[in-house]
Design an enzyme around this catalytic site. Structure first.
Site, short mmCIF file in Angstrom:
data_model
loop_
_atom_site.label_atom_id
_atom_site.label_comp_id
_atom_site.label_asym_id
_atom_site.label_seq_id
_atom_site.Cartn_x
_atom_site.Cartn_y
_atom_site.Cartn_z
N CYS A 174 42.65 26.06 43.83
CA CYS A 174 42.13 26.27 45.17
C CYS A 174 43.18 25.85 46.20
O CYS A 174 44.11 25.11 45.91
CB CYS A 174 40.84 25.50 45.40
SG CYS A 174 39.52 25.81 44.26
N ARG A 209 48.73 28.81 43.51
CA ARG A 209 47.85 27.81 42.92
C ARG A 209 46.78 28.43 42.04
O ARG A 209 46.12 27.74 41.27
CB ARG A 209 47.20 26.97 44.03
CG ARG A 209 48.18 26.18 44.86
CD ARG A 209 47.52 25.56 46.06
NE ARG A 209 46.60 24.50 45.69
CZ ARG A 209 46.92 23.22 45.58
NH1 ARG A 209 48.16 22.83 45.79
NH2 ARG A 209 46.01 22.32 45.26
N TRP A 256 39.20 28.92 43.33
CA TRP A 256 39.23 29.12 41.89
C TRP A 256 37.88 28.68 41.36
O TRP A 256 37.52 27.51 41.48
CB TRP A 256 40.36 28.31 41.26
CG TRP A 256 40.68 28.65 39.83
CD1 TRP A 256 41.48 29.65 39.38
CD2 TRP A 256 40.22 27.96 38.67
NE1 TRP A 256 41.55 29.63 38.01
CE2 TRP A 256 40.78 28.60 37.54
CE3 TRP A 256 39.38 26.87 38.46
CZ2 TRP A 256 40.54 28.19 36.25
CZ3 TRP A 256 39.14 26.45 37.16
CH2 TRP A 256 39.71 27.11 36.08
N ASN A 279 38.01 21.64 47.94
CA ASN A 279 38.63 21.65 46.62
C ASN A 279 38.04 20.50 45.82
O ASN A 279 37.89 19.40 46.36
CB ASN A 279 40.15 21.45 46.71
CG ASN A 279 40.86 22.62 47.36
OD1 ASN A 279 40.26 23.67 47.60
ND2 ASN A 279 42.13 22.45 47.64
N GLY A 280 37.75 20.73 44.55
CA GLY A 280 37.23 19.65 43.73
C GLY A 280 35.84 19.98 43.20
O GLY A 280 35.43 21.14 43.14
N GLU A 286 57.04 25.52 24.05
CA GLU A 286 57.16 25.97 25.44
C GLU A 286 57.36 27.48 25.52
O GLU A 286 56.77 28.15 26.37
CB GLU A 286 58.30 25.23 26.13
CG GLU A 286 58.61 25.69 27.54
CD GLU A 286 57.49 25.48 28.52
OE1 GLU A 286 57.57 26.03 29.63
OE2 GLU A 286 56.50 24.77 28.20
N LYS A 299 54.83 30.03 27.47
CA LYS A 299 55.23 30.95 28.53
C LYS A 299 54.75 32.36 28.24
O LYS A 299 54.27 33.07 29.12
CB LYS A 299 56.76 30.94 28.69
CG LYS A 299 57.29 29.75 29.44
CD LYS A 299 56.89 29.80 30.91
CE LYS A 299 56.98 28.42 31.55
NZ LYS A 299 55.90 27.51 31.16
N GLU A 338 50.98 32.53 28.75
CA GLU A 338 50.56 32.37 30.14
C GLU A 338 50.66 33.66 30.94
O GLU A 338 49.77 33.97 31.73
CB GLU A 338 51.43 31.30 30.82
CG GLU A 338 51.09 29.88 30.47
CD GLU A 338 51.99 28.90 31.21
OE1 GLU A 338 51.46 27.89 31.70
OE2 GLU A 338 53.21 29.15 31.32
N HIS A 389 52.86 25.42 5.76
CA HIS A 389 51.57 24.73 5.78
C HIS A 389 50.54 25.50 6.61
O HIS A 389 49.67 24.90 7.25
CB HIS A 389 51.74 23.32 6.31
CG HIS A 389 52.59 22.46 5.44
ND1 HIS A 389 52.10 21.75 4.37
CD2 HIS A 389 53.93 22.24 5.46
CE1 HIS A 389 53.09 21.10 3.78
NE2 HIS A 389 54.22 21.39 4.42
N LYS A 395 48.52 26.66 39.68
CA LYS A 395 49.77 25.92 39.68
C LYS A 395 49.53 24.42 39.59
O LYS A 395 50.19 23.71 38.84
CB LYS A 395 50.55 26.24 40.95
CG LYS A 395 51.92 25.56 41.03
CD LYS A 395 52.85 26.08 39.95
CE LYS A 395 54.23 25.49 40.06
NZ LYS A 395 55.08 25.93 38.95
#
Length: 610
Positions: free
Chosen positions: A2, A27, A74, A100-101, A483, A487, A490, A506, A605
């Site tokens: 948000c 964000r 969001w 926000n929250g 990582e 990426k 995402e 395994h 973000k």
């Protein structure tokens, strides 16, 4: 998650708010809206679901109203619809708020207010706030007193901005958790969730702290606590150039930020690399005796920063012989961590506002740990909360998928490991000299990595239609495999997994067939032969191998379909170089698949709620 913007001044607020929201798109959000007031006309609220362009198309940017608040949402409570978009209004339409929250007690507040005759129009937790303010005003409280009392009734975390239709000379704001920043101009005052929307207008900012309430007027801001006692907060001057937040000719912010890594790393290392045998100049408030007395280090982080922490564990243990634990910040405080005397807690967060990381840092400090933040944002909550801070100096990172913030975090962790080893007497002087020289050469090597983009684009064109990817690495490159997979997940929405190469047998080996690309990280280090053996097993099962190797290494030529040669560096610095091709691979695959690279679906973000 948000984003909030606010403006009070002499200019028309509409265009300032829309442009401010545009700079907060990174964000993550699924709806947007704004409220305008202060020109003698009625309060005007405009909202839209989906992208900000949908809102901008409904707003009259020439509206002269000099007061307003805006929001990108969001979804947490309620679907991402126009009805659930912010700002939310009271039943009489006179009070509007953005938030926000999460209000944890919103259901009981709704029931209480409904019993008192108030009505609701949305599914959100936020709506209870403007309704509560209006309800208290009906009982005789003036707007500021009603706002203060309503804030006191909310349980949870929040950043709030609130307007009253008949009070055109102020914006009221409050913070408990998610960030809020006030920008100070000449005859105008700004509010935002981040400094980025403020930079085109001012660099003089005030970071609100938890428990702060603020009254913004054209002359500035008055800050108090919940009881109304005045609070002094420092005015910071932000050094970032607003131009740095623009794309600068690149197609996406992510691409720009990948290519900025040589300069970002140079900024990280500036004044931190000693000459000859001098001490590492990290400017920490801890004495050498404090560092020698460390018995354990706990690293807490989320997402990409957690991967940096895993590399940091390897470096710190190797160079300083201090035991290191790396935790997901979201799990750390719930497992009753054991904090022994001599424990240092390191919180790694790009934004400095990651809710889980802040909570873990606070928990560790309460149990007696010393605290250190590794962060990119000066003045953020993490930097103010921690006992010590090491800034990465990566500059603004707009793309949701972190790139330059990650590689600069790795550089800072390398410097910290060197410093600890130096102070504790566990660092071989020749090794120190070699690593320092390697760090000096890294920006030039990163420039060479950027030059490999055409080769990476060819890989992306060949592999963009794969349904799954497997990334393999060993030692300090194992977290880079994680990582690289993250990426790709995402921004391209392709399923990908990262694994230590030794773990392939395994479980993951069951997935290997002719349709599975296997991305292998194989620098010429102590793990090379073992990794090569793992890759031969993958090739024997028709795995399609894409290998990153040290220049001159021909050992995979017979089994890999694609090989990319990486400049030779010290194995403990290889994670920084090997990250860049994986960033570019994910980027170009996502672009070729038509994905929204800078704003991937469902992601934000700065994750400021649990």
């Amino acid at each position: 998650m948000c984003g909030i913007v606010g403006y009070i001044g002499q200019q028309g607020a509409a265009s300032i708010l829309v442009n401010g929201l545009r700079s907060l798109e990174y964000r993550g959000y699924d709806s947007a809206g704004l409220a305008l007031a202060g020109d003698g006309g009625p309060l005007r609220v405009v909202r839209a679901s989906g992208k900000l362009a949908n809102l901008a198309g409904k707003v009259d940017l020439s509206d002269p109203a000099p007061l307003g608040i805006g929001h990108t949402r969001w979804a947490t409570h309620g679907r991402p619809t126009e009805e659930n978009a912010h700002p939310h209004r009271s039943g009489d339409g006179r009070v509007v708020a953005v938030h926000n929250g999460i209000f944890e007690n919103f259901l009981e507040l709704r029931q209480e207010l409904k019993a008192a005759g108030e009505t609701f129009q949305s599914e959100t937790d936020t709506e209870c706030f403007p309704v509560m303010v209006a309800h208290l005003m009906k009982q005789g409280r003036p707007f500021p007193a009603a706002f203060r009392e309503a804030v006191g009734r909310m349980r949870g975390i929040y950043a709030l901005a609130c307007l009253h239709a008949e009070d055109p000379d102020r914006i009221l704001a409050a913070r408990s958790g998610p960030p809020l920043v006030i920008g100070l101009g000449d005859g105008e005052t700004f509010l935002a969730s981040d400094v980025v929307p403020l930079l085109p207008h001012t660099r003089r900012v005030i970071f609100l702290e938890d428990g702060d309430l603020a009254e913004l007027t054209r002359e500035g801001a008055q800050i108090t606590d919940l009881e109304g006692n005045p609070v002094e907060r420092a005015v910071h001057t932000i050094p970032y150039d607003p131009v740095a937040a623009e794309k600068g000719g690149y197609k996406h912010f992510m691409q720009k930020e990948i290519f900025e890594q040589p300069q970002a790393l140079s900024n990280t290392l500036l004044n931190r690399l000693p000459l000859d045998a001098e001490s590492i100049p990290l400017d920490l408030p801890f004495s050498d005796a404090d560092l020698r007395g460390l018995s354990r280090i706990h690293i807490v982080a989320c997402g990409t920063s957690w991967h940096a922490g895993l590399v940091g564990k390897f470096l710190i243990e190797q160079l300083s012989r201090v035991a290191v634990e790396v935790d997901y910040a979201s799990e750390y405080r719930y497992r009753e961590p054991v904090i022994q005397p001599g424990t240092l807690l390191i919180g790694i967060t790009q934004s400095g506002e990651t809710a889980d990381t802040l909570a873990a840092m606070k928990e560790a400090a309460a149990r007696g740990a010393r605290t250190l933040a590794i962060c990119n944002v000066m003045g953020s909550t993490a930097t103010r909360q921690a006992e010590a801070t090491l800034l990465t100096h990566a500059g603004p990172e707009i793309g949701v998928a972190s790139t330059k913030a990650f590689t600069t975090q790795l550089a800072v962790l390398t410097l910290l490991a060197l410093k600890l080893g130096e102070v504790r007497g566990t660092l071989d002087p020749d090794l120190k000299a070699g690593l320092l020289q390697g760090l000096r050469e890294l920006p030039a090597h990163l420039e060479r990595m950027n030059a490999l983009e055409p080769r990476i684009l060819q890989w992306a064109q060949r592999w963009k239609d794969a349904d799954d990817f497997l990334y393999l690495g060993r030692g300090p490159c194992y977290p880079i495999a994680l990582e690289g997979a993250l990426k790709l997940k995402e921004i391209s929405y392709i399923h990908a997994e990262g694994y230590p190469a030794g773990e392939m047998k395994h479980g993951p080996i069951a997935l290997i067939d002719k349709n599975l690309p296997v991305v292998a990280l194989m620098p010429h280090d102590a793990h090379r032969e073992k990794t090569l053996s793992n890759l031969q097993e993958a090739a024997a099962r028709d795995g399609r191998i894409l290998a990153l190797v040290t220049e001159g290494d021909t050992g995979l030529a017979a089994i890999a379909e694609d090989v990319l040669e990486i400049p030779a560096v010290h194995p403990w610095l290889a994670p920084i170089l090997y990250t860049v091709p994986l960033q570019l691979l994910a980027y170009h695959i996502a672009v070729l698949r038509g994905c929204d690279v800078d704003q991937p679906r469902n992601l934000a973000k700065s994750v400021t709620v649990e």
